[in-house]
Design a protein around this motif. Sequence first.
Motif, PDB file in Angstrom:
ATOM      1  N   ASP A  70      66.320   1.393  22.567  1.00  0.00           N
ATOM      2  CA  ASP A  70      66.389   2.782  22.112  1.00  0.00           C
ATOM      3  C   ASP A  70      67.588   2.932  21.163  1.00  0.00           C
ATOM      4  OD1 ASP A  70      65.403   5.360  21.839  1.00  0.00           O
ATOM      5  OD2 ASP A  70      66.784   6.159  23.342  1.00  0.00           O
ATOM      6  N   ARG A  71      68.775   2.591  21.641  1.00  0.00           N
ATOM      7  CA  ARG A  71      69.944   2.480  20.772  1.00  0.00           C
ATOM      8  C   ARG A  71      70.622   1.164  21.159  1.00  0.00           C
ATOM      9  NH1 ARG A  71      67.415   6.178  18.774  1.00  0.00           N
ATOM     10  NH2 ARG A  71      68.293   8.178  18.109  1.00  0.00           N
ATOM     11  N   ARG A  72      70.721   0.217  20.187  1.00  0.00           N
ATOM     12  CA  ARG A  72      71.355  -1.061  20.507  1.00  0.00           C
ATOM     13  C   ARG A  72      72.861  -0.900  20.292  1.00  0.00           C
ATOM     14  NH1 ARG A  72      69.975  -4.182  16.705  1.00  0.00           N
ATOM     15  NH2 ARG A  72      68.108  -5.285  17.335  1.00  0.00           N
ATOM     16  N   SER A 108      63.642   8.838  16.862  1.00  0.00           N
ATOM     17  CA  SER A 108      64.250  10.175  16.899  1.00  0.00           C
ATOM     18  C   SER A 108      64.336  10.743  18.320  1.00  0.00           C
ATOM     19  CB  SER A 108      63.423  11.113  16.015  1.00  0.00           C
ATOM     20  OG  SER A 108      64.072  12.362  15.914  1.00  0.00           O
ATOM     21  N   HIS A 109      65.455  11.363  18.577  1.00  0.00           N
ATOM     22  CA  HIS A 109      65.642  12.109  19.835  1.00  0.00           C
ATOM     23  C   HIS A 109      66.739  13.136  19.632  1.00  0.00           C
ATOM     24  CE1 HIS A 109      68.747   8.818  21.352  1.00  0.00           C
ATOM     25  NE2 HIS A 109      69.333   9.691  20.576  1.00  0.00           N
ATOM     26  N   ARG A 110      66.942  13.972  20.645  1.00  0.00           N
ATOM     27  CA  ARG A 110      68.083  14.894  20.591  1.00  0.00           C
ATOM     28  C   ARG A 110      68.690  15.040  21.969  1.00  0.00           C
ATOM     29  NH1 ARG A 110      65.460  20.933  19.566  1.00  0.00           N
ATOM     30  NH2 ARG A 110      63.941  20.851  21.260  1.00  0.00           N
ATOM     31  N   HIS A 111      69.970  15.356  21.984  1.00  0.00           N
ATOM     32  CA  HIS A 111      70.689  15.540  23.255  1.00  0.00           C
ATOM     33  C   HIS A 111      71.819  16.524  23.031  1.00  0.00           C
ATOM     34  CE1 HIS A 111      73.098  12.432  21.261  1.00  0.00           C
ATOM     35  NE2 HIS A 111      72.071  11.604  21.315  1.00  0.00           N
ATOM     36  N   THR A 112      72.317  17.065  24.134  1.00  0.00           N
ATOM     37  CA  THR A 112      73.379  18.073  24.006  1.00  0.00           C
ATOM     38  C   THR A 112      74.740  17.446  23.729  1.00  0.00           C
ATOM     39  OG1 THR A 112      73.366  18.132  26.417  1.00  0.00           O
ATOM     40  CG2 THR A 112      72.333  19.980  25.267  1.00  0.00           C
ATOM     41  N   TRP A 149      67.864  16.765  16.098  1.00  0.00           N
ATOM     42  CA  TRP A 149      67.020  15.556  16.081  1.00  0.00           C
ATOM     43  C   TRP A 149      67.670  14.517  15.185  1.00  0.00           C
ATOM     44  CZ3 TRP A 149      63.494  15.486  19.657  1.00  0.00           C
ATOM     45  CH2 TRP A 149      62.856  16.676  20.054  1.00  0.00           C
ATOM     46  N   HIS A 150      67.709  13.278  15.657  1.00  0.00           N
ATOM     47  CA  HIS A 150      68.291  12.232  14.806  1.00  0.00           C
ATOM     48  C   HIS A 150      67.645  10.879  15.056  1.00  0.00           C
ATOM     49  CE1 HIS A 150      70.707  12.513  18.485  1.00  0.00           C
ATOM     50  NE2 HIS A 150      70.955  11.221  18.366  1.00  0.00           N
ATOM     51  N   ASP A 151      67.443  10.163  13.949  1.00  0.00           N
ATOM     52  CA  ASP A 151      66.944   8.790  14.015  1.00  0.00           C
ATOM     53  C   ASP A 151      67.686   7.975  12.964  1.00  0.00           C
ATOM     54  OD1 ASP A 151      64.607  10.624  12.591  1.00  0.00           O
ATOM     55  OD2 ASP A 151      65.052   8.810  11.430  1.00  0.00           O
ATOM     56  N   HIS A 152      67.699   6.658  13.173  1.00  0.00           N
ATOM     57  CA  HIS A 152      68.371   5.767  12.237  1.00  0.00           C
ATOM     58  C   HIS A 152      67.391   4.702  11.785  1.00  0.00           C
ATOM     59  CE1 HIS A 152      71.718   7.522  14.460  1.00  0.00           C
ATOM     60  NE2 HIS A 152      71.382   6.850  15.537  1.00  0.00           N
ATOM     61  N   GLY A 153      67.570   4.188  10.573  1.00  0.00           N
ATOM     62  CA  GLY A 153      66.701   3.119  10.097  1.00  0.00           C
ATOM     63  C   GLY A 153      67.421   2.259   9.085  1.00  0.00           C
TER      64      GLY A 153
HETATM   65  C1  1HN Z   1      72.979   7.930  21.403  1.00  0.00           C
HETATM   66  O1  1HN Z   1      71.962   8.799  21.539  1.00  0.00           O
HETATM   67  C2  1HN Z   1      73.211   7.328  20.173  1.00  0.00           C
HETATM   68  O2  1HN Z   1      71.589   8.571  19.023  1.00  0.00           O
HETATM   69  C3  1HN Z   1      74.270   6.440  20.049  1.00  0.00           C
HETATM   70  O3  1HN Z   1      72.443   6.894  18.007  1.00  0.00           O
HETATM   71  C4  1HN Z   1      75.074   6.126  21.114  1.00  0.00           C
HETATM   72  C5  1HN Z   1      75.668   6.416  23.423  1.00  0.00           C
HETATM   73  C6  1HN Z   1      75.461   6.981  24.646  1.00  0.00           C
HETATM   74  C7  1HN Z   1      74.439   7.892  24.826  1.00  0.00           C
HETATM   75  C8  1HN Z   1      73.613   8.209  23.774  1.00  0.00           C
HETATM   76  C9  1HN Z   1      72.349   7.628  18.989  1.00  0.00           C
HETATM   77  C10 1HN Z   1      74.855   6.725  22.349  1.00  0.00           C
HETATM   78  C11 1HN Z   1      73.803   7.635  22.506  1.00  0.00           C
END
Ligand code: 1HN
Length: 352
Positions: A70-72, A108-112, A149-153
């Motif tokens: 998910d996130r390396r 893509s996902h989002r969190h607080t 919302w955020h994603d990386h590529g």
């Molecule tokens: C996270 O969502 C990302 O979205 C990066 O790139 C590091 C570390 C802990 C929890 C969530 C990201 C993170 C993370």
Amino acid sequence: MREQPRRTPEREAYYARIKEKNLAPLWEVLKGIQTDEPKPHEVPTLWKYDRDVKPALLESGGVISAREADRRVLILENPGLRDYFFPCITHSLFAGLQMIMPGEVAPSHRHTQSALRFIIEGEGAYTAVDGEKTTMRPGDFVITPSWTWHDHGNETDQPMVWLDGLDIPIVDVLNCSFFEPYPEDQFPIDRPEGDSVARWGTGMVPDGHRHRAPTSPILNYSYARTREALDRMAARGDYDDCHGLKMNYINPVTGDWAMPTIGTSMRLLPKGFSGTPFRSTEGTVYVVVEGKGRTVVNGTSFEWGPRDIFVVPSWCWHYHETNGSEAVMFNYSDRPVQEKLGLYREQRGKRA
Ligand code: 1HN
């Protein structure tokens, strides 16, 4: 200093009896919590990027894919916080190094939790936040505000690495963690690259704007612009005795810090700088961008160069030095939170 009350069999028996009623004696625990001054569990720590971190990161590419992980991310775990609820670099902040290989996407996902990305190496991979994409270059400071919302590529042919700084422990202590995956890999892009800087980053704001969020609307504070500002100011040479030339990133709408929970700055230390000792209540994470030097933290000397990362815990005396080269360092801390709560303190010392 408080005296610890004596422990007697009568008292122990009493404590055992009241425990059944979910009651506990404050006088047995007060000393541990009301310390004379901050006693952080985290310890000063240096991560040497080229020597130690980079080989481990490159190896992680063969251990797991960005999609499966998910996130390396390799966490920078403070050895003083091994028993903490989550591996963190300070009591209030998380740091990790994220690598994305050519052709990979981090969906893509989002969190607080709010996140910052500070770009370490590689060039040209992107991160997208709520419909705007930005191409990342070393030294750029990119913000992912809470609940966006955020994603990386990575569409380039080289691995890309950045530091992730998050306010995980702060959100945890408030019990406000929400997380949601987006149903597709990428959230739709609906604005051209550079849109947020054009709107908010030129010393003007759109007429009638309604930006009310506590986080800066600027997506990417590019290193090219930051470096140029530092260079021009350095020409006048007004350096602070402790910090050199230090600039804080701000939210242009409010003039406050760029992020509500994480304070971010960039500094230039001139050639031959010999800083005055300083301490503050903000446990601070430093990322070296350019140049070589050393920072002495509570008597321990950290020799650093480009891409190295180190942490100075709350209330630890430290000073910075450079030799033959000027140096540029990024740093982040929980200072905005401390300031809002009226807790922030700092102190300047004298050079021995
Ligand atoms: C996270 O969502 C990302 O979205 C990066 O790139 C590091 C570390 C802990 C929890 C969530 C990201 C993170 C993370």
